[in-house]
Design an enzyme around this catalytic site. Structure first.
Site, PDB file in Angstrom:
ATOM      1  N   CYS A   1       0.442   1.686  12.594  1.00 57.73           N
ATOM      2  CA  CYS A   1       1.645   2.344  12.101  1.00 57.73           C
ATOM      3  C   CYS A   1       2.100   3.470  13.028  1.00 57.73           C
ATOM      4  O   CYS A   1       3.229   3.898  12.959  1.00 57.73           O
ATOM      5  CB  CYS A   1       1.429   2.871  10.692  1.00 57.73           C
ATOM      6  SG  CYS A   1       0.844   1.600   9.593  1.00 57.73           S
TER       7      CYS A   1
ATOM      8  N   SER B   1      -3.348  -3.552  -0.735  1.00 54.56           N
ATOM      9  CA  SER B   1      -2.247  -4.270  -0.108  1.00 54.56           C
ATOM     10  C   SER B   1      -2.693  -5.669   0.316  1.00 54.56           C
ATOM     11  O   SER B   1      -3.706  -5.812   1.011  1.00 54.56           O
ATOM     12  CB  SER B   1      -1.795  -3.468   1.116  1.00 54.56           C
ATOM     13  OG  SER B   1      -0.765  -4.136   1.772  1.00 54.56           O
ATOM     14  N   ALA B   2      -1.922  -6.683  -0.090  1.00 58.87           N
ATOM     15  CA  ALA B   2      -2.349  -8.069   0.102  1.00 58.87           C
ATOM     16  C   ALA B   2      -2.525  -8.482   1.560  1.00 58.87           C
ATOM     17  O   ALA B   2      -3.419  -9.266   1.887  1.00 58.87           O
ATOM     18  CB  ALA B   2      -1.337  -9.006  -0.577  1.00 58.87           C
TER      19      ALA B   2
ATOM     20  N   GLY C   1       0.809  -1.219   0.000  1.00 61.68           N
ATOM     21  CA  GLY C   1       0.000   0.000   0.000  1.00 61.68           C
ATOM     22  C   GLY C   1       0.838   1.263   0.000  1.00 61.68           C
ATOM     23  O   GLY C   1       0.538   2.225  -0.716  1.00 61.68           O
TER      24      GLY C   1
HETATM   25  N1  PLP Z   1      -3.070   2.918   3.603  1.00 61.49           N
HETATM   26  C1  PLP Z   1      -3.886   2.517   4.592  1.00 61.49           C
HETATM   27  C2  PLP Z   1      -5.263   3.076   4.702  1.00 61.49           C
HETATM   28  C3  PLP Z   1      -3.427   1.562   5.524  1.00 61.49           C
HETATM   29  O1  PLP Z   1      -4.234   1.171   6.507  1.00 61.49           O
HETATM   30  C4  PLP Z   1      -2.117   1.045   5.383  1.00 61.49           C
HETATM   31  C5  PLP Z   1      -1.585   0.088   6.372  1.00 61.49           C
HETATM   32  O2  PLP Z   1      -2.043   0.008   7.486  1.00 61.49           O
HETATM   33  C6  PLP Z   1      -1.323   1.490   4.311  1.00 61.49           C
HETATM   34  C7  PLP Z   1      -1.824   2.430   3.443  1.00 61.49           C
HETATM   35  C8  PLP Z   1       0.058   0.946   4.089  1.00 61.49           C
HETATM   36  O3  PLP Z   1      -0.008  -0.328   3.508  1.00 61.49           O
HETATM   37  P1  PLP Z   1       1.259  -1.320   3.547  1.00 61.49           P
HETATM   38  O4  PLP Z   1       1.325  -1.853   4.943  1.00 61.49           O
HETATM   39  O5  PLP Z   1       0.936  -2.389   2.550  1.00 61.49           O
HETATM   40  O6  PLP Z   1       2.444  -0.532   3.138  1.00 61.49           O
END
Ligand code: PLP
Length: 387
Positions: free
Chosen positions: A332, A206-207, A72
């Protein structure tokens, strides 16, 4: 109950056994490089194209509009940075402006911050107290600013589960000639998505959020959108995202996409029932608690609350000692005790925002688990409040 109860599916999901099984041969049997000319490499190439077709079908797109990425975050970076770069190249170096929301994931917000330092304009739309954008402001801002090169609004929020009015945003953007990107990382695999109907120009997914492996995702780019390459090198992904493909990851994501769409309706029904039961009991049995986000336009698996007089971080740690995995705000941003930017944007006062706890359910959870969780949440909150 000694087993772990996992209620953090918005952070990540378990890679489904069927997915692991589908990936395995591409690690140790069909390990050929998909860019090679011999038949052994063709095996890998075919597997990638099969996954591309499966994924394209799930959002009603064409296979050539799907580009595999590392997840993502990369998809979001690509969409934003290359939309800006394309605008500058086609507008005699005039700086563009991104229109987005203050409730986006950091993959969007921090990319915007970086672009701002390079001279790009960033404009934030207001959101209501449930986190939904105010539509009439979108049209006004685009018309007034004149240099908006991209509208980027998430499909569904990772902290509070609010679903944005994607179809209306898509129609508006198309009418006003602005590219529309949506970060659908929390929505894809959980909600039916139709890029044509909703006039979505770009979509990130995102998988690992829908039963696939970590470190793989995709960006949908509508064929009419002339977005430049993001990673330069070999000719992979139609010369737009170079680097030897993550073949097992892509195969796994394809399988996870297929299963998620096959099971979506049934799983959503089950997860929604458990989520509603959890929310009902918490709101009924614990004083001084609010549920954040939108009640109607909401991901089926999300129950996010603010408990007054506690810190969500400490509650998550105490619940962990009881075998329960939850998140205080977004995964995050775990580790930081600052109020969540999402809760601040929807006007939640700091004394409530500090007590944010997010429960995100999955199809493997049971009613028995939820009953245990409610008991433990009641206990932890009462202990922390000294009541
Ligand atoms: N965007 C959103 C809304 C998300 O919730 C997340 C991850 O929590 C991401 C982007 C990032 O995705 P990735 O973990 O695959 O980098």
């Amino acid at each position: 109950m000694s087993k772990m109860i996992y209620l953090d599916h918005a952070a990540t999901t378990r890679t489904l056994p069927e997915v692991t099984k589908a990936m395995e041969p591409y690690l140790d049997i069909y390990y050929g490089n998909p860019s090679t000319i011999y038949e052994f490499g063709e095996k890998s190439r075919d597997a990638i194209e099969h996954a591309r077709e499966t994924i394209a079908r799930t959002i009603h797109a064409r296979p050539e509009e799907i580009f595999f990425t590392s997840g993502g975050t990369e998809s979001d970076n690509w969409a934003l940075k290359e939309a800006v770069s394309h605008y500058e190249r086609t507008h005699e170096k005039e700086k563009g402006c991104i229109l987005t929301t203050p409730v986006e994931h950091h993959a969007i917000l921090n990319s915007c911050q970086e672009l701002e330092q390079m001279g790009c304009g960033i404009s934030f739309l207001k959101v209501d107290q449930t986190g939904r954008v105010i539509l009439k402001e979108v049209e006004q801002t685009i018309t007034e600013r004149k240099n908006v090169c991209l509208l980027s609004v998430m499909y569904a929020n990772n902290e509070i589960g609010t679903i944005e009015p994607i179809d209306e945003l898509g129609s508006l953007a198309r009418k006003l000639g602005v590219i529309f990107h949506t970060d659908a990382v929390q929505a894809y695999g959980h909600l039916p998505i139709h890029v044509g109907r909703d006039r979505i120009d770009m979509l990130s997914a995102s998988a690992h959020k829908f039963g696939g492996p970590k470190g793989v995702g995709f960006l949908y780019i509508r064929s009419k959108i002339n977005l430049p390459a993001f990673i330069h090198g070999g000719a992979q992904e139609s010369n737009r995202r170079a680097g030897t493909e993550n073949v097992p990851g892509i195969v796994g994501m394809g399988k996870a996409a297929e299963l998620a769409h096959k099971r979506m309706r049934m799983e959503n029904r089950k997860v929604r029932y458990l989520r509603d039961y959890l929310a009902y009991r918490i709101l009924q049995e614990i004083p001084d608690v609010i549920m954040t986000g939108n009640r109607k336009f909401r991901l089926f698996n999300n129950a996010s609350f603010c408990f007054k007089g506690i810190t969500g971080e400490a509650a998550a740690i105490l619940l962990d000692t009881q075998g329960i995995c939850v998140s205080s705000g977004s995964a995050c941003s775990t580790g930081s005790l600052e109020d969540s930017h999402v809760l601040t944007a929807i006007g939640i006062d700091s004394q409530w925002a500090q007590g944010a706890v997010r429960f995100t359910l999955g199809a493997e959870n049971t009613r028995e688990e939820i009953e245990y969780v409610v008991d433990k949440v009641k206990m932890v909150v009462a202990d922390m409040r000294g009541s």
